[in-house]
Scaffold this motif. Sequence first.
Motif, PDB file in Angstrom:
ATOM      1  N   CYS A   1     -13.221   2.631  -0.349  1.00  0.00           N
ATOM      2  CA  CYS A   1     -12.244   1.997  -1.225  1.00  0.00           C
ATOM      3  C   CYS A   1     -10.908   1.970  -0.495  1.00  0.00           C
ATOM      4  O   CYS A   1     -10.711   2.662   0.503  1.00  0.00           O
ATOM      5  CB  CYS A   1     -12.113   2.760  -2.546  1.00  0.00           C
ATOM      6  SG  CYS A   1     -11.415   4.426  -2.395  1.00  0.00           S
ATOM      7  N   ASN A   2     -10.020   1.108  -0.979  1.00  0.00           N
ATOM      8  CA  ASN A   2      -8.636   1.051  -0.482  1.00  0.00           C
ATOM      9  C   ASN A   2      -8.555   0.810   1.030  1.00  0.00           C
ATOM     10  O   ASN A   2      -7.949   1.581   1.774  1.00  0.00           O
ATOM     11  CB  ASN A   2      -7.893   2.337  -0.864  1.00  0.00           C
ATOM     12  CG  ASN A   2      -7.852   2.567  -2.360  1.00  0.00           C
ATOM     13  OD1 ASN A   2      -8.437   1.815  -3.138  1.00  0.00           O
ATOM     14  ND2 ASN A   2      -7.150   3.588  -2.784  1.00  0.00           N
TER      15      ASN A   2
ATOM     16  N   VAL B   1       0.849  -1.190   0.000  1.00  0.00           N
ATOM     17  CA  VAL B   1       0.000   0.000   0.000  1.00  0.00           C
ATOM     18  C   VAL B   1       0.884   1.240   0.000  1.00  0.00           C
ATOM     19  O   VAL B   1       1.745   1.414   0.875  1.00  0.00           O
ATOM     20  CB  VAL B   1      -0.935   0.012   1.219  1.00  0.00           C
ATOM     21  CG1 VAL B   1      -1.629   1.361   1.353  1.00  0.00           C
ATOM     22  CG2 VAL B   1      -1.973  -1.096   1.106  1.00  0.00           C
TER      23      VAL B   1
ATOM     24  N   ARG C   1      -6.180   8.034  -1.066  1.00  0.00           N
ATOM     25  CA  ARG C   1      -7.486   7.924  -1.714  1.00  0.00           C
ATOM     26  C   ARG C   1      -8.532   7.435  -0.720  1.00  0.00           C
ATOM     27  O   ARG C   1      -9.691   7.838  -0.770  1.00  0.00           O
ATOM     28  CB  ARG C   1      -7.382   6.954  -2.892  1.00  0.00           C
ATOM     29  CG  ARG C   1      -8.634   6.885  -3.771  1.00  0.00           C
ATOM     30  CD  ARG C   1      -8.840   8.194  -4.502  1.00  0.00           C
ATOM     31  NE  ARG C   1      -9.926   8.095  -5.473  1.00  0.00           N
ATOM     32  CZ  ARG C   1     -10.365   9.126  -6.184  1.00  0.00           C
ATOM     33  NH1 ARG C   1      -9.821  10.309  -6.034  1.00  0.00           N
ATOM     34  NH2 ARG C   1     -11.354   8.974  -7.047  1.00  0.00           N
ATOM     35  N   HIS C   2      -8.135   6.580   0.190  1.00  0.00           N
ATOM     36  CA  HIS C   2      -9.053   6.094   1.215  1.00  0.00           C
ATOM     37  C   HIS C   2      -9.477   7.225   2.153  1.00  0.00           C
ATOM     38  O   HIS C   2     -10.598   7.221   2.673  1.00  0.00           O
ATOM     39  CB  HIS C   2      -8.396   4.976   2.023  1.00  0.00           C
ATOM     40  CG  HIS C   2      -9.197   4.504   3.185  1.00  0.00           C
ATOM     41  ND1 HIS C   2     -10.377   3.788   3.037  1.00  0.00           N
ATOM     42  CD2 HIS C   2      -9.024   4.658   4.528  1.00  0.00           C
ATOM     43  CE1 HIS C   2     -10.877   3.506   4.232  1.00  0.00           C
ATOM     44  NE2 HIS C   2     -10.083   4.043   5.157  1.00  0.00           N
TER      45      HIS C   2
ATOM     46  N   PRO D   1      -2.343  -4.156  -0.998  1.00  0.00           N
ATOM     47  CA  PRO D   1      -3.547  -3.794  -1.740  1.00  0.00           C
ATOM     48  C   PRO D   1      -4.234  -4.990  -2.390  1.00  0.00           C
ATOM     49  O   PRO D   1      -5.250  -4.829  -3.056  1.00  0.00           O
ATOM     50  CB  PRO D   1      -3.014  -2.834  -2.811  1.00  0.00           C
ATOM     51  CG  PRO D   1      -1.629  -3.330  -3.072  1.00  0.00           C
ATOM     52  CD  PRO D   1      -1.108  -3.844  -1.747  1.00  0.00           C
TER      53      PRO D   1
ATOM     54  N   TRP E   1      -7.240   3.301  -8.087  1.00  0.00           N
ATOM     55  CA  TRP E   1      -5.869   3.703  -8.382  1.00  0.00           C
ATOM     56  C   TRP E   1      -5.795   5.159  -8.819  1.00  0.00           C
ATOM     57  O   TRP E   1      -4.763   5.607  -9.320  1.00  0.00           O
ATOM     58  CB  TRP E   1      -5.279   2.790  -9.455  1.00  0.00           C
ATOM     59  CG  TRP E   1      -5.267   1.363  -9.034  1.00  0.00           C
ATOM     60  CD1 TRP E   1      -6.136   0.383  -9.417  1.00  0.00           C
ATOM     61  CD2 TRP E   1      -4.359   0.750  -8.109  1.00  0.00           C
ATOM     62  NE1 TRP E   1      -5.835  -0.795  -8.790  1.00  0.00           N
ATOM     63  CE2 TRP E   1      -4.738  -0.608  -7.981  1.00  0.00           C
ATOM     64  CE3 TRP E   1      -3.270   1.211  -7.379  1.00  0.00           C
ATOM     65  CZ2 TRP E   1      -4.067  -1.501  -7.153  1.00  0.00           C
ATOM     66  CZ3 TRP E   1      -2.592   0.326  -6.551  1.00  0.00           C
ATOM     67  CH2 TRP E   1      -2.986  -1.017  -6.443  1.00  0.00           C
TER      68      TRP E   1
ATOM     69  N   GLY F   1     -13.173   7.899  -0.403  1.00  0.00           N
ATOM     70  CA  GLY F   1     -12.589   6.760   0.285  1.00  0.00           C
ATOM     71  C   GLY F   1     -13.381   6.143   1.397  1.00  0.00           C
ATOM     72  O   GLY F   1     -13.196   4.979   1.713  1.00  0.00           O
TER      73      GLY F   1
ATOM     74  N   PHE G   1      -2.184   5.499  -2.690  1.00  0.00           N
ATOM     75  CA  PHE G   1      -3.291   4.540  -2.595  1.00  0.00           C
ATOM     76  C   PHE G   1      -4.071   4.776  -1.303  1.00  0.00           C
ATOM     77  O   PHE G   1      -5.307   4.797  -1.300  1.00  0.00           O
ATOM     78  CB  PHE G   1      -2.723   3.120  -2.626  1.00  0.00           C
ATOM     79  CG  PHE G   1      -3.756   2.034  -2.669  1.00  0.00           C
ATOM     80  CD1 PHE G   1      -4.335   1.647  -3.875  1.00  0.00           C
ATOM     81  CD2 PHE G   1      -4.140   1.371  -1.509  1.00  0.00           C
ATOM     82  CE1 PHE G   1      -5.280   0.614  -3.923  1.00  0.00           C
ATOM     83  CE2 PHE G   1      -5.080   0.354  -1.548  1.00  0.00           C
ATOM     84  CZ  PHE G   1      -5.649  -0.025  -2.753  1.00  0.00           C
ATOM     85  N   HIS G   2      -3.357   4.965  -0.212  1.00  0.00           N
ATOM     86  CA  HIS G   2      -4.058   5.132   1.070  1.00  0.00           C
ATOM     87  C   HIS G   2      -4.681   6.519   1.195  1.00  0.00           C
ATOM     88  O   HIS G   2      -5.733   6.665   1.829  1.00  0.00           O
ATOM     89  CB  HIS G   2      -3.108   4.887   2.234  1.00  0.00           C
ATOM     90  CG  HIS G   2      -3.826   4.775   3.539  1.00  0.00           C
ATOM     91  ND1 HIS G   2      -4.668   3.724   3.855  1.00  0.00           N
ATOM     92  CD2 HIS G   2      -3.863   5.605   4.623  1.00  0.00           C
ATOM     93  CE1 HIS G   2      -5.169   3.894   5.053  1.00  0.00           C
ATOM     94  NE2 HIS G   2      -4.707   5.038   5.543  1.00  0.00           N
TER      95      HIS G   2
ATOM     96  N   ASP H   1      -8.031  -5.506  -1.704  1.00  0.00           N
ATOM     97  CA  ASP H   1      -8.872  -4.549  -2.431  1.00  0.00           C
ATOM     98  C   ASP H   1      -8.971  -4.938  -3.901  1.00  0.00           C
ATOM     99  O   ASP H   1     -10.044  -4.839  -4.507  1.00  0.00           O
ATOM    100  CB  ASP H   1      -8.277  -3.139  -2.325  1.00  0.00           C
ATOM    101  CG  ASP H   1      -8.436  -2.534  -0.945  1.00  0.00           C
ATOM    102  OD1 ASP H   1      -9.577  -2.283  -0.544  1.00  0.00           O
ATOM    103  OD2 ASP H   1      -7.408  -2.335  -0.257  1.00  0.00           O
TER     104      ASP H   1
ATOM    105  N   ALA I   1     -10.571  -1.553  -4.804  1.00  0.00           N
ATOM    106  CA  ALA I   1      -9.357  -0.786  -5.098  1.00  0.00           C
ATOM    107  C   ALA I   1      -9.669   0.391  -6.030  1.00  0.00           C
ATOM    108  O   ALA I   1     -10.461   0.269  -6.959  1.00  0.00           O
ATOM    109  CB  ALA I   1      -8.305  -1.678  -5.747  1.00  0.00           C
TER     110      ALA I   1
END
Length: 330
Positions: free
Chosen positions: A265-266, A243, A250-251, A272, A283, A257, A247-248, A275, A281
């Motif tokens: 998500c994520n 991760v 976005r969460h 990852p 991206w 997120g 990526f995180h 997800d 997931a």
Amino acid sequence: MQLLQEVLAQVDAGVSALQTLLYVDVVQPLLYRFGLMGYDEETYDALYWVIVGALQICVSYAVLRPLEALRPVESWPDRKALRSDVIYTWIAKLSLLNLVFFLALQPVFTHWQSLMAIYGVPGLDVDGLWPGVTDQPMVSFLIYLVVLDFCGYWYHRWQHRFGVWWELHAVHHSQQQMSLWTDDRNHLLDDMLQAAFFAAISLLIGVPPSQFVVLVAVGNFLQSVQHVNARLHFGPLLERLIVSPAFHRRHHAIGYGHEGTRYGCNFGVLFPWWDMMLGTASWNRTVEPTGIRDQLPPPQGSARSYGEGLLAQQWTAFERIAARVFGSRA
């Protein structure tokens, strides 16, 4: 792999030497002075965790803080919002909750395992899955890490799925200035639930105490990296193995997120993969504001406060839980 094992052995020897030195010269005299020598063995064991946790904080700050200064995702004129996160970090990274629950649950699992042996019930023995392979320390460590991370993925999804639980987890998501300290910004009750959960899973799959310490340390450091306010590009391959901060982030993004119990998500903690396999997931690397929607000013939100400072954040979480349970908004 052999070199890594040797390095870990040397680190363990160094920490153990420091543990003994501090215990004999500092801690033991205090225990004797206050008549607490009955807790000498437990205190000695806990000191190892404290040293590892303190080293984690120092290493994380030395490695990640310069990156935040040189390549920030966001620049903030005022960093006061991070002060409580630093306190959270010192509380969490010392790992005392993990130690307490691991030691407290160990006799229970030992008893269960004895009953299972008496009645011929097969147990979960990772070391015995593939004799000669899975009983190698590094192999078993990686298996434990993957199993615990899969459980962590679901634990994280449950935090967003159940309303009362979300109000605890919202303490973490209410930080609008993400940094290397943000990982440990959690409600203390949620920290206790999480420590008990992972201690139980670890004991169930047979994680030895020595590996449990390293598992916690590795997980803590990687999660600090995920929250860092720095532009770290993992590339298309690495970010699908571990991760990444993008990526995180976005969460944590408002409207993408999490949004309480409605979307998400994520959720992956370290990897990852879950997800990717379970369709959660995303991206998208667009830098979005982080926090919770109702923190925004009208008309986007209601400018709701989630507390300024650690104590206020802890208390307002209970207020939100009461409001949710009794059908009103605090």
